[in-house]
Design an enzyme around this catalytic site. Structure first.
Site, PDB file in Angstrom:
ATOM      1  N   ARG A 131       8.254   4.088  -4.629  1.00  0.00           N
ATOM      2  CA  ARG A 131       8.328   3.083  -3.560  1.00  0.00           C
ATOM      3  C   ARG A 131       7.333   1.949  -3.812  1.00  0.00           C
ATOM      4  O   ARG A 131       7.632   0.779  -3.540  1.00  0.00           O
ATOM      5  CB  ARG A 131       8.082   3.720  -2.188  1.00  0.00           C
ATOM      6  CG  ARG A 131       8.308   2.722  -1.048  1.00  0.00           C
ATOM      7  CD  ARG A 131       8.231   3.357   0.305  1.00  0.00           C
ATOM      8  NE  ARG A 131       6.923   3.945   0.547  1.00  0.00           N
ATOM      9  CZ  ARG A 131       6.637   4.750   1.567  1.00  0.00           C
ATOM     10  NH1 ARG A 131       7.576   5.052   2.449  1.00  0.00           N
ATOM     11  NH2 ARG A 131       5.427   5.248   1.708  1.00  0.00           N
ATOM     12  N   ARG A 191      -8.082 -20.662  -1.915  1.00  0.00           N
ATOM     13  CA  ARG A 191      -6.957 -20.357  -1.016  1.00  0.00           C
ATOM     14  C   ARG A 191      -5.813 -21.313  -1.307  1.00  0.00           C
ATOM     15  O   ARG A 191      -6.028 -22.527  -1.366  1.00  0.00           O
ATOM     16  CB  ARG A 191      -7.400 -20.496   0.440  1.00  0.00           C
ATOM     17  CG  ARG A 191      -6.303 -20.183   1.452  1.00  0.00           C
ATOM     18  CD  ARG A 191      -6.842 -20.219   2.879  1.00  0.00           C
ATOM     19  NE  ARG A 191      -5.791 -19.899   3.856  1.00  0.00           N
ATOM     20  CZ  ARG A 191      -5.021 -20.815   4.440  1.00  0.00           C
ATOM     21  NH1 ARG A 191      -5.156 -22.086   4.155  1.00  0.00           N
ATOM     22  NH2 ARG A 191      -4.091 -20.444   5.319  1.00  0.00           N
ATOM     23  N   LYS A 204       6.460  -2.050   1.863  1.00  0.00           N
ATOM     24  CA  LYS A 204       5.288  -1.466   2.540  1.00  0.00           C
ATOM     25  C   LYS A 204       4.085  -2.393   2.378  1.00  0.00           C
ATOM     26  O   LYS A 204       3.194  -2.158   1.562  1.00  0.00           O
ATOM     27  CB  LYS A 204       5.001  -0.066   1.980  1.00  0.00           C
ATOM     28  CG  LYS A 204       4.118   0.773   2.883  1.00  0.00           C
ATOM     29  CD  LYS A 204       4.171   2.229   2.500  1.00  0.00           C
ATOM     30  CE  LYS A 204       3.142   3.075   3.205  1.00  0.00           C
ATOM     31  NZ  LYS A 204       3.311   3.155   4.662  1.00  0.00           N
ATOM     32  N   TYR A 241       0.820  -1.204   0.000  1.00  0.00           N
ATOM     33  CA  TYR A 241       0.000   0.000   0.000  1.00  0.00           C
ATOM     34  C   TYR A 241       0.852   1.252   0.000  1.00  0.00           C
ATOM     35  O   TYR A 241       2.073   1.186   0.218  1.00  0.00           O
ATOM     36  CB  TYR A 241      -0.962  -0.004   1.202  1.00  0.00           C
ATOM     37  CG  TYR A 241      -0.339   0.313   2.548  1.00  0.00           C
ATOM     38  CD1 TYR A 241       0.498  -0.591   3.197  1.00  0.00           C
ATOM     39  CD2 TYR A 241      -0.586   1.535   3.184  1.00  0.00           C
ATOM     40  CE1 TYR A 241       1.056  -0.299   4.435  1.00  0.00           C
ATOM     41  CE2 TYR A 241      -0.040   1.831   4.425  1.00  0.00           C
ATOM     42  CZ  TYR A 241       0.788   0.911   5.043  1.00  0.00           C
ATOM     43  OH  TYR A 241       1.349   1.206   6.263  1.00  0.00           O
ATOM     44  N   LEU A 264      11.009   1.141   7.181  1.00  0.00           N
ATOM     45  CA  LEU A 264      10.419   1.623   5.939  1.00  0.00           C
ATOM     46  C   LEU A 264      11.203   2.864   5.485  1.00  0.00           C
ATOM     47  O   LEU A 264      11.559   3.715   6.309  1.00  0.00           O
ATOM     48  CB  LEU A 264       8.946   1.990   6.149  1.00  0.00           C
ATOM     49  CG  LEU A 264       8.250   2.329   4.833  1.00  0.00           C
ATOM     50  CD1 LEU A 264       7.989   1.068   4.017  1.00  0.00           C
ATOM     51  CD2 LEU A 264       6.951   3.064   5.068  1.00  0.00           C
ATOM     52  N   GLU A 288      11.848   2.231  14.382  1.00  0.00           N
ATOM     53  CA  GLU A 288      10.990   3.324  13.903  1.00  0.00           C
ATOM     54  C   GLU A 288       9.712   3.344  14.722  1.00  0.00           C
ATOM     55  O   GLU A 288       9.544   2.550  15.651  1.00  0.00           O
ATOM     56  CB  GLU A 288      10.693   3.172  12.411  1.00  0.00           C
ATOM     57  CG  GLU A 288      10.012   1.862  12.066  1.00  0.00           C
ATOM     58  CD  GLU A 288       9.844   1.617  10.566  1.00  0.00           C
ATOM     59  OE1 GLU A 288       9.730   2.580   9.793  1.00  0.00           O
ATOM     60  OE2 GLU A 288       9.807   0.428  10.172  1.00  0.00           O
TER      61      GLU A 288
HETATM   62  N1  PDD Z   1       2.827   4.908   7.374  1.00  0.00           N
HETATM   63  N2  PDD Z   1       7.507   3.698   8.963  1.00  0.00           N
HETATM   64  C1  PDD Z   1       6.375   2.970   8.950  1.00  0.00           C
HETATM   65  C2  PDD Z   1       6.364   1.668   9.645  1.00  0.00           C
HETATM   66  C3  PDD Z   1       5.227   3.477   8.306  1.00  0.00           C
HETATM   67  O1  PDD Z   1       4.093   2.757   8.288  1.00  0.00           O
HETATM   68  C4  PDD Z   1       5.279   4.753   7.676  1.00  0.00           C
HETATM   69  C5  PDD Z   1       4.103   5.344   6.955  1.00  0.00           C
HETATM   70  C6  PDD Z   1       6.496   5.477   7.725  1.00  0.00           C
HETATM   71  C7  PDD Z   1       6.653   6.819   7.069  1.00  0.00           C
HETATM   72  O2  PDD Z   1       6.649   6.712   5.676  1.00  0.00           O
HETATM   73  P1  PDD Z   1       6.149   7.917   4.761  1.00  0.00           P
HETATM   74  O3  PDD Z   1       6.950   9.101   5.157  1.00  0.00           O
HETATM   75  O4  PDD Z   1       6.469   7.474   3.377  1.00  0.00           O
HETATM   76  O5  PDD Z   1       4.678   8.097   5.010  1.00  0.00           O
HETATM   77  C8  PDD Z   1       7.587   4.906   8.365  1.00  0.00           C
HETATM   78  C9  PDD Z   1       1.648   5.384   6.663  1.00  0.00           C
HETATM   79  C10 PDD Z   1       1.484   6.857   6.729  1.00  0.00           C
HETATM   80  C11 PDD Z   1       0.431   4.606   7.155  1.00  0.00           C
HETATM   81  O6  PDD Z   1       0.589   3.432   7.378  1.00  0.00           O
HETATM   82  O7  PDD Z   1      -0.652   5.183   7.281  1.00  0.00           O
END
Ligand code: PDD
Length: 287
Positions: A52, A101, A151, A33, A207, A183
């Site tokens: 990405r 499945r 992601k 996503y 990420l 993170e």
């Molecule tokens: N999440 N680390 C993780 C684990 C994340 O899920 C996200 C983003 C980030 C920051 O990435 P970016 O700057 O590209 O948004 C870092 C999104 C916003 C979400 O899951 O809603």
């Protein structure tokens, strides 16, 4: 009010947006996503998110079922149809449904991926009151899988961590592995010490945040020193400032870590400046 959502090339009222119960995103979290923010009706850093997405798909050997041009057009169409001024566009691509499945990946020739997009309106995204008070975080062991650079939609553990944070009266959690911070549950983590911005280096452990890349670029352009290295919770607790970045929070100050207040417990000047810089600069290149 019902939103217009996108499902495999069609724009539909949200009640009519449906996918198969055999979709691998549903059965196996076999999906990726992206979340792209919208300010002033425009997409922030769309190209970064698209790049990405392509990387996440490639790492999982998943075909890209939608062209770059179609992806951009659909993002814009949804923003327009749902009249989004401030908010976000959520995009999810799964390996689709082979009608049953099975652990074996289906043949992409006969099983196209599923593409779903929807918007979320979030008035006040830029002028977020939380940025004025700052966020408190707790630390929690990082028990996610080892390819956090992809992601994927496997968000159960981050969701559990967020619930643990709320139960502890905090706003979010920072993951810790081998004694150092990886993170946040849905954001990248930073500390500031003696004017230096410190954040973990890129690897498969975290990420590769699109906001992170932009913020570090703007910081360097503003002659601020950036150091990419690991840090512990103890170091963070004695830092001058801390903050997180993501597409939904931009730069969000962190003012308390595991109950220890940072400095005077209010957002620090570096985080405040970076937030302003990020919003100002991102708006210039928004499309
Ligand atoms: N999440 N680390 C993780 C684990 C994340 O899920 C996200 C983003 C980030 C920051 O990435 P970016 O700057 O590209 O948004 C870092 C999104 C916003 C979400 O899951 O809603």
């Amino acid at each position: 009010m019902s939103r217009i959502v996108y499902v495999n090339g069609e724009y539909l009222p949200e009640e009519e947006g449906k996918i198969s119960i055999f979709d691998r995103g549903f059965l196996m979290a076999d999906g990726v996503y992206e979340v792209t923010s919208v300010l002033g009706g425009k997409l922030i850093d769309f190209e970064g998110h698209a790049a990405r997405l392509a990387r996440s798909l490639a790492e999982l050997d998943m075909a890209q079922p939608i062209s770059h041009e179609e992806l951009l057009a659909a993002h814009r169409e949804l923003v327009a149809r749902n009249d989004i001024d401030e908010g976000l566009v959520y995009l999810q691509i799964t390996r689709g449904s082979a009608g049953d499945r099975d652990f074996v990946f289906p043949d992409p020739e006969t099983t196209p991926g599923t593409v779903v997009m929807f918007t979320q309106s979030k008035p006040g995204l830029a002028d977020n009151p939380a940025a004025k008070t700052g966020l408190s975080v707790i630390s929690i062991p990082d028990q996610r899988w080892a390819r956090r650079d992809i992601k994927t939609v496997q968000l159960l553990y981050p969701s559990m961590a967020k619930m643990a944070a709320l139960a502890a009266g905090a706003g979010d959690a920072w993951f810790v592995e081998d004694g150092v911070v990886t993170e946040g549950t849905s954001n990248n983590a930073y500390i500031v010490k003696d004017g230096k911005i410190i954040t973990r280096e890129l690897s498969t452990d975290i990420l590769h945040g699109i906001t992170r890349a932009a913020v570090l670029r703007y910081a360097a352009e503003a002659q601020m020193e950036v150091v990419e290295r690991n840090f512990t919770i103890e170091e963070a607790q004695s830092a001058d400032e801390a903050f997180v970045t993501s597409a939904t929070t931009f730069v969000m100050p962190v003012t308390e870590i595991d109950g220890a207040k940072l400095g005077d417990g209010t957002p620090g000047p570096v985080a405040r400046r970076l937030r302003e810089l990020y919003i100002e600069e991102s708006l210039k290149s928004a499309i």
